[in-house]
Write an enzyme that holds these catalytic residues in place. Structure first.
Site, mmCIF file in Angstrom:
data_model
loop_
_atom_site.group_PDB
_atom_site.id
_atom_site.type_symbol
_atom_site.label_atom_id
_atom_site.label_comp_id
_atom_site.label_asym_id
_atom_site.label_seq_id
_atom_site.Cartn_x
_atom_site.Cartn_y
_atom_site.Cartn_z
ATOM 1 N N TYR A 151 -3.022 -0.334 10.121
ATOM 2 C CA TYR A 151 -2.875 -0.662 8.700
ATOM 3 C C TYR A 151 -1.502 -0.237 8.189
ATOM 4 O O TYR A 151 -0.817 -1.003 7.508
ATOM 5 C CB TYR A 151 -3.990 0.042 7.916
ATOM 6 C CG TYR A 151 -4.049 -0.290 6.453
ATOM 7 C CD1 TYR A 151 -4.629 -1.480 6.013
ATOM 8 C CD2 TYR A 151 -3.571 0.596 5.500
ATOM 9 C CE1 TYR A 151 -4.706 -1.788 4.652
ATOM 10 C CE2 TYR A 151 -3.641 0.310 4.146
ATOM 11 C CZ TYR A 151 -4.219 -0.884 3.724
ATOM 12 O OH TYR A 151 -4.289 -1.171 2.381
ATOM 13 N N SER A 174 0.856 -1.185 0.000
ATOM 14 C CA SER A 174 0.000 0.000 0.000
ATOM 15 C C SER A 174 0.888 1.230 0.000
ATOM 16 O O SER A 174 2.071 1.154 0.355
ATOM 17 C CB SER A 174 -0.882 -0.002 1.252
ATOM 18 O OG SER A 174 -1.501 1.251 1.459
#
Length: 265
Positions: A158, A145
């Site tokens: 995250y 990501s």
């Protein structure tokens, strides 16, 4: 060039690929010639995934498996090897996000994100690597990501998981490159999926969601990405075209990581 990017006779496992990014990547792999295998955590999403693949003319094999459970993953990989063949390509796609301010997030919530987004890729990669060593080649693609590089409010768990996944990617490349196994990451930018739909909802007055406007302004491409934008990069990382690419994270973000943003008027 067709042979260079071909996945003919390859078995590809894409975790959590009932829909969204995983589904798009698996569909592209099928078009490149691969046999598709995927999992989800319960039977209902597996059945929905199988139906969605059939609508695309793809006979994918779906299995129920919790990728955070080492025993279940071992049984899944053994079953795939028995029923389909040794896994040539693994995409660690399954993931979750909890958008909670860090000071309000419980340790249990933090651990759950780490478990799914970081521990599970370790568990699944660990299970497929022996077969890849026996076969003499393998491709592992970890869905990282932009949060592997950046921080932002409400995504502490995250970002921690995806940053760890970037380093796990590099370490797998370092440890198993001599066995002709390439492990790379693909780092999506902001992609229009069901997971991000709440961030793109129109306001009651018809205006953009504030976060939607923010992302458009920060992205040189001036749009959200689509799952289809990830298909070409994923096929590249799964194919012989990337045989000397190892330990790399390929960011597919519309240029957002390269961009400082517009000067205020």
């Amino acid at each position: 060039m067709d042979n260079l990017f071909s996945l003919k006779e390859k078995v590809a496992l894409v975790t959590g690929a009932s829909y969204g990014i995983g589904f798009a990547i698996a569909t592209a792999f099928h078009r490149a010639g691969a046999t598709i295998v995927f999992n989800d955590i319960s039977q209902e999403p597996v059945d929905r995934g199988i139906a969605a693949y059939r609508e695309q003319g793809i006979e994918a094999r779906g299995y129920v498996c919790d990728v955070t459970d080492e025993e279940q993953v071992g049984q899944l990989v053994a079953r795939i090897e028995r029923e389909v063949g040794v896994i040539d390509v693994l995409v660690n796609n399954a993931g979750i996000i909890k958008r909670i301010p860090m000071h309000e997030m419980s340790a249990a919530e933090f651990r759950q994100v780490i478990d799914v987004d970081l521990n599970a890729p370790f568990i699944v990669a660990k299970a497929v690597i022996p077969g890849m060593i026996r076969k003499g080649h393998g491709k592992i693609i970890n869905v990282c990501s932009m949060m592997s590089e950046l921080g932002r409010e409400t995504v502490s768990a995250y970002a921690a998981a995806k940053g760890g996944l970037k380093m796990l990617t590099r370490n797998i490349a370092s440890e198993y490159g001599e066995y002709n196994i390439q492990c790379n990451g693909i780092g999506p930018g902001y992609i229009a999926t069901p997971q991000t739909a709440p961030l793109r909802e129109r306001q009651p007055d018809g205006s953009r969601h504030p976060f939607d406007s923010f992302i458009i302004s920060k992205t040189p491409a001036a749009r959200w990405g689509t799952p289809e934008d990830l298909q070409g990069p994923a096929v590249f990382l799964a194919s012989d075209a990337s045989n000397f690419v190892n330990g790399h994270v390929l960011y597919v973000d519309g240029g957002i990581l390269a961009y400082i943003g517009k000067q205020p008027k």
